[in-house]
Write a protein that holds these residues in place. Structure first.
Motif, PDB file in Angstrom:
ATOM      1  N   ARG A   1       0.843  -1.214   0.000  1.00 13.12           N
ATOM      2  CA  ARG A   1       0.000   0.000   0.000  1.00 13.12           C
ATOM      3  C   ARG A   1       0.868   1.251   0.000  1.00 13.12           C
ATOM      4  NH1 ARG A   1      -3.441  -1.975   5.111  1.00 13.12           N
ATOM      5  NH2 ARG A   1      -4.408  -3.773   4.118  1.00 13.12           N
ATOM      6  N   PHE A   2       1.933   1.235   0.797  1.00 10.55           N
ATOM      7  CA  PHE A   2       2.801   2.416   0.860  1.00 10.55           C
ATOM      8  C   PHE A   2       3.670   2.513  -0.397  1.00 10.55           C
ATOM      9  CE2 PHE A   2       1.964   1.470   5.405  1.00 10.55           C
ATOM     10  CZ  PHE A   2       1.222   2.610   5.661  1.00 10.55           C
ATOM     11  N   ASP A   3       4.136   1.363  -0.883  1.00 10.61           N
ATOM     12  CA  ASP A   3       4.993   1.386  -2.073  1.00 10.61           C
ATOM     13  C   ASP A   3       4.229   1.882  -3.298  1.00 10.61           C
ATOM     14  OD1 ASP A   3       7.220   0.576  -0.728  1.00 10.61           O
ATOM     15  OD2 ASP A   3       6.954  -1.560  -1.171  1.00 10.61           O
ATOM     16  N   ALA A   4       2.908   1.728  -3.271  1.00  8.69           N
ATOM     17  CA  ALA A   4       2.103   2.149  -4.430  1.00  8.69           C
ATOM     18  C   ALA A   4       1.788   3.644  -4.408  1.00  8.69           C
ATOM     19  CB  ALA A   4       0.793   1.359  -4.451  1.00  8.69           C
ATOM     20  N   ASP A   5       2.132   4.322  -3.327  1.00  5.08           N
ATOM     21  CA  ASP A   5       1.760   5.735  -3.175  1.00  5.08           C
ATOM     22  C   ASP A   5       2.995   6.612  -3.403  1.00  5.08           C
ATOM     23  OD1 ASP A   5       1.439   8.282  -2.012  1.00  5.08           O
ATOM     24  OD2 ASP A   5      -0.107   7.551  -0.630  1.00  5.08           O
ATOM     25  N   PRO A   6       2.946   7.471  -4.439  1.00  7.11           N
ATOM     26  CA  PRO A   6       4.142   8.274  -4.771  1.00  7.11           C
ATOM     27  C   PRO A   6       4.617   9.162  -3.618  1.00  7.11           C
ATOM     28  CG  PRO A   6       2.439   8.515  -6.463  1.00  7.11           C
ATOM     29  CD  PRO A   6       1.838   7.706  -5.369  1.00  7.11           C
ATOM     30  N   ASP A   7       3.671   9.677  -2.806  1.00  9.05           N
ATOM     31  CA  ASP A   7       4.100  10.518  -1.680  1.00  9.05           C
ATOM     32  C   ASP A   7       4.941   9.703  -0.694  1.00  9.05           C
ATOM     33  OD1 ASP A   7       2.887  12.794  -2.605  1.00  9.05           O
ATOM     34  OD2 ASP A   7       0.980  12.377  -1.574  1.00  9.05           O
ATOM     35  N   TYR A   8       4.472   8.480  -0.425  1.00  8.61           N
ATOM     36  CA  TYR A   8       5.254   7.634   0.488  1.00  8.61           C
ATOM     37  C   TYR A   8       6.563   7.176  -0.151  1.00  8.61           C
ATOM     38  CZ  TYR A   8       2.034   7.371   4.415  1.00  8.61           C
ATOM     39  OH  TYR A   8       1.281   7.675   5.523  1.00  8.61           O
ATOM     40  N   GLN A   9       6.549   6.909  -1.455  1.00  8.73           N
ATOM     41  CA  GLN A   9       7.826   6.532  -2.110  1.00  8.73           C
ATOM     42  C   GLN A   9       8.871   7.605  -1.837  1.00  8.73           C
ATOM     43  OE1 GLN A   9       6.961   6.113  -6.277  1.00  8.73           O
ATOM     44  NE2 GLN A   9       5.728   4.259  -5.980  1.00  8.73           N
ATOM     45  N   ARG A  10       8.445   8.859  -1.999  1.00  5.59           N
ATOM     46  CA  ARG A  10       9.375   9.975  -1.765  1.00  5.59           C
ATOM     47  C   ARG A  10       9.775  10.045  -0.293  1.00  5.59           C
ATOM     48  NH1 ARG A  10       8.539  14.537   0.500  1.00  5.59           N
ATOM     49  NH2 ARG A  10       6.260  14.411   0.338  1.00  5.59           N
ATOM     50  N   MET A  11       8.782   9.954   0.593  1.00  2.00           N
ATOM     51  CA  MET A  11       9.104  10.101   2.029  1.00  2.00           C
ATOM     52  C   MET A  11      10.013   8.975   2.525  1.00  2.00           C
ATOM     53  SD  MET A  11       5.778  11.714   3.940  1.00  2.00           S
ATOM     54  CE  MET A  11       4.487  10.687   3.249  1.00  2.00           C
ATOM     55  N   PHE A  12       9.748   7.737   2.093  1.00  2.14           N
ATOM     56  CA  PHE A  12      10.632   6.639   2.517  1.00  2.14           C
ATOM     57  C   PHE A  12      12.037   6.847   1.971  1.00  2.14           C
ATOM     58  CE2 PHE A  12       6.804   4.236   3.703  1.00  2.14           C
ATOM     59  CZ  PHE A  12       7.246   3.588   4.854  1.00  2.14           C
ATOM     60  N   ALA A  13      12.146   7.287   0.705  1.00  3.89           N
ATOM     61  CA  ALA A  13      13.478   7.482   0.109  1.00  3.89           C
ATOM     62  C   ALA A  13      14.231   8.588   0.833  1.00  3.89           C
ATOM     63  CB  ALA A  13      13.344   7.802  -1.379  1.00  3.89           C
ATOM     64  N   GLU A  14      13.521   9.665   1.187  1.00  8.37           N
ATOM     65  CA  GLU A  14      14.201  10.775   1.857  1.00  8.37           C
ATOM     66  C   GLU A  14      14.574  10.426   3.299  1.00  8.37           C
ATOM     67  OE1 GLU A  14      12.157  14.344  -0.782  1.00  8.37           O
ATOM     68  OE2 GLU A  14      11.577  14.138   1.327  1.00  8.37           O
ATOM     69  N   ALA A  15      13.737   9.624   3.954  1.00  6.51           N
ATOM     70  CA  ALA A  15      14.011   9.284   5.354  1.00  6.51           C
ATOM     71  C   ALA A  15      15.119   8.242   5.469  1.00  6.51           C
ATOM     72  CB  ALA A  15      12.735   8.777   6.027  1.00  6.51           C
ATOM     73  N   PHE A  16      15.224   7.373   4.471  1.00  6.81           N
ATOM     74  CA  PHE A  16      16.223   6.293   4.535  1.00  6.81           C
ATOM     75  C   PHE A  16      17.033   6.285   3.244  1.00  6.81           C
ATOM     76  CE2 PHE A  16      12.738   5.193   7.351  1.00  6.81           C
ATOM     77  CZ  PHE A  16      13.426   4.962   8.530  1.00  6.81           C
ATOM     78  N   PRO A  17      17.834   7.340   3.019  1.00  7.04           N
ATOM     79  CA  PRO A  17      18.515   7.478   1.735  1.00  7.04           C
ATOM     80  C   PRO A  17      19.549   6.396   1.485  1.00  7.04           C
ATOM     81  CG  PRO A  17      19.224   9.205   3.263  1.00  7.04           C
ATOM     82  CD  PRO A  17      18.090   8.477   3.917  1.00  7.04           C
ATOM     83  N   GLU A  18      20.100   5.772   2.543  1.00 12.33           N
ATOM     84  CA  GLU A  18      21.179   4.796   2.307  1.00 12.33           C
ATOM     85  C   GLU A  18      20.634   3.428   1.929  1.00 12.33           C
ATOM     86  OE1 GLU A  18      21.204   5.891   5.831  1.00 12.33           O
ATOM     87  OE2 GLU A  18      22.031   7.790   5.121  1.00 12.33           O
ATOM     88  N   SER A  19      19.379   3.140   2.277  1.00 13.49           N
ATOM     89  CA  SER A  19      18.922   1.775   2.035  1.00 13.49           C
ATOM     90  C   SER A  19      18.123   1.713   0.743  1.00 13.49           C
ATOM     91  CB  SER A  19      18.080   1.302   3.219  1.00 13.49           C
ATOM     92  OG  SER A  19      17.086   2.235   3.483  1.00 13.49           O
ATOM     93  N   GLY A  20      17.842   0.496   0.328  1.00  7.32           N
ATOM     94  CA  GLY A  20      17.077   0.296  -0.897  1.00  7.32           C
ATOM     95  C   GLY A  20      15.713   0.959  -0.793  1.00  7.32           C
ATOM     96  N   SER A  21      15.092   1.203  -1.925  1.00  9.99           N
ATOM     97  CA  SER A  21      13.826   1.920  -1.899  1.00  9.99           C
ATOM     98  C   SER A  21      12.723   1.024  -1.332  1.00  9.99           C
ATOM     99  CB  SER A  21      13.457   2.373  -3.303  1.00  9.99           C
ATOM    100  OG  SER A  21      13.257   1.224  -4.095  1.00  9.99           O
TER     101      SER A  21
END
Ligand code: HEC
Ligand code: HEC
Length: 407
Positions: A176-196
């Motif tokens: 559900r979160f991976d399908a949402d572009p806002d969350y894709q961005r927030m997860f990437a920004e919060a955890f920049p070192e790990s995989g998306s």
């Protein structure tokens, strides 16, 4: 004859360190599973940065934060969204907010809440103001020392079900979160070192970081402690003196930043951290100190009969907003709480839990009972009301981010 405890029960915690994953798997069977948390202290630069990002004022200590989850504003933003998002429950009916409302200092006003699949919990939802300073988390668990260890419980636990993200629903919830572009961005920004992409660990780390921003430090009592002698009324000052006096005894268990001796911060050295739990005589079902069988406090983890009825002394921050009171929400008002202590325990006349808590052999020796006039009880209640922090309950930074979002 009663064998009252004369000393508080401080528990030491043996055993090897535990991973977050292990905590998630055995969240309800934590027998001696943690070692002492890392409390190495921070460099002045790190301390200033931590204060700035979390909003910790100078007169409070920097919280103890595990090295593996340094706070960032990106994690806070992600954590705040997740806190208010029902997609984080198996059946999408509940979020963290369902049991933790900002206008109640993140308690919920219920005796005990109901989880997403209908399980009625046995414990009252605590407020979350400054909860990160408690040396152990939840009402009675000596193994949950960090938010990162505790938060898998409401997300994944199945006894009782809170958010109900069970193993079977795990991938669906993350999708559900991976399908949402806002969350894709927030997860990437919060955890920049790990995989998306979303993982349970990232969700837990972001929520833990958001919970560390829930700082309450602007009550009239805080202003009083910092030197504004007009911040408390005369009545509240009388109540404070009673609270801190040897007749009422409150301060023995409720002192310091959060008005609880269950406390640690970044500069507390490991040897001085206290893990206190007390029995305050709410029940005495069999004359031997038993509490209702569905919740006997620390005993349910240790199976030591002397641990029946042991619970953590609760933070009293914003306590006027977090009724009803005690681990089971069984006392409705602050006035009745003070009267409970004045009586030295609770008498339940009839029913399955009948018994005289005043005579419990397991009751803390500090809950002795005392003479108090009605006026003195009012004074202590007025003092407890001075712990309400209006800025905390209306702080827009803690509010639901989805409400005002642009369409
Ligand atoms: C169904 C209601 C419910 C939901 C949903 C829920 N909680 Fe709680 N929360 C509780 C109860 C009840 C406790 C006390 C549990 C105990 O003592 O065993 C608690 C305890 C806590 C604590 C420990 C506070 C302390 O002082 O030790 C934190 C932190 C917390 N919850 C945060 C969260 C977060 C973050 C979420 C979302 C992931 C969440 N809760 C979801 C009911 C809930
Ligand atoms: C022996 C330690 C001890 C003493 C002394 C003590 N308390 Fe407590 N307090 C506790 C514990 C432990 C709890 C939680 C007990 C439970 O839920 O079973 C608690 C809970 C509370 C609560 C409920 C908080 C909530 O959010 O539900 C209030 C209010 C409170 N105490 C106020 C006081 C006042 C006022 C005094 C003095 C008259 C006092 N306490 C004396 C240990 C103590």
């Amino acid at each position: 004859m009663s064998r009252a405890r004369s000393r508080p029960s401080y528990r030491r915690l043996p055993g090897p360190p535990r991973s977050v994953a292990a905590a998630a798997l055995s969240a309800f069977a934590l027998l001696g599973g943690c070692d002492t948390p890392e409390t190495t202290g921070l460099s002045p630069a790190d301390e200033a940065a931590t204060r700035a990002v979390l909003g910790i004022p100078e007169f409070l200590e920097v919280p103890a934060i595990p090295e593996y989850n340094p706070p960032t504003k990106e994690k806070i933003e992600l954590g705040r969204h997740l806190f208010y998002d029902k997609r984080l429950s198996g059946n999408q009916t509940q979020s963290c907010e369902s049991c933790h409302f900002q206008n109640k200092a993140f308690a919920d006003g219920e005796k005990t809440p109901t989880g997403s699949s209908g399980d009625v919990l046995v414990r009252n939802s605590p407020g979350l103001a400054n909860a990160f300073y408690h040396s152990t988390l939840t009402w009675a668990n000596n193994g949950l020392l960090q938010l990162e260890d505790q938060l898998p419980v409401p997300i994944r636990g199945d006894n009782p079900v809170e958010l109900g993200v069970s193993d079977g629903l795990h991938d669906e919830v993350l999708a559900r979160f991976d399908a949402d572009p806002d969350y894709q961005r927030m997860f990437a920004e919060a955890f920049p070192e790990s995989g998306s992409g979303a993982t349970i660990n990232k969700i837990v780390f972001a929520l833990a970081t958001f919970c560390r921003t829930l700082v309450s430090a602007d009550s009239p009592y805080d202003r009083y402690v910092q030197g504004d002698k007009t911040a408390l009324t005369d009545q509240q000052r009388r109540g404070l003196a009673l609270f801190n006096g040897e007749r009422f005894e409150c301060f023995h268990c409720h002192s310091g930043t959060n008005l609880t001796v269950s406390y640690h911060d970044a500069n507390t050295t490991a040897g001085t951290i206290k893990y206190p739990f007390f029995n305050n005589g709410l029940y005495n079902i069999d004359g031997e100190g038993s509490y209702p069988p569905y919740d006997q406090g620390l005993y349910d983890l240790t199976l030591d009969p002397d641990d029946r009825g042991l619970f953590r002394p609760q933070s009293l921050r914003n306590v006027a907003l977090t009724a009803p009171y005690m681990h089971d929400g069984s006392i409705e008002t602050l006035r009745d709480v003070v009267k409970h202590y004045a009586a030295g325990g609770r008498v339940i006349e009839s029913g399955p839990y009948a018994g005289d808590g005043r005579k419990s052999p397991l009751k803390s020796g500090l809950v002795r009972g005392f003479m108090a006039t009605e006026e003195e009880i009012d004074d202590v209640v007025a003092f407890l009301e001075s712990l309400t922090d209006e800025a905390f309950v209306s702080n827009p930074a803690f509010a639901n981010p989805f409400v005002d979002a642009p369409p």
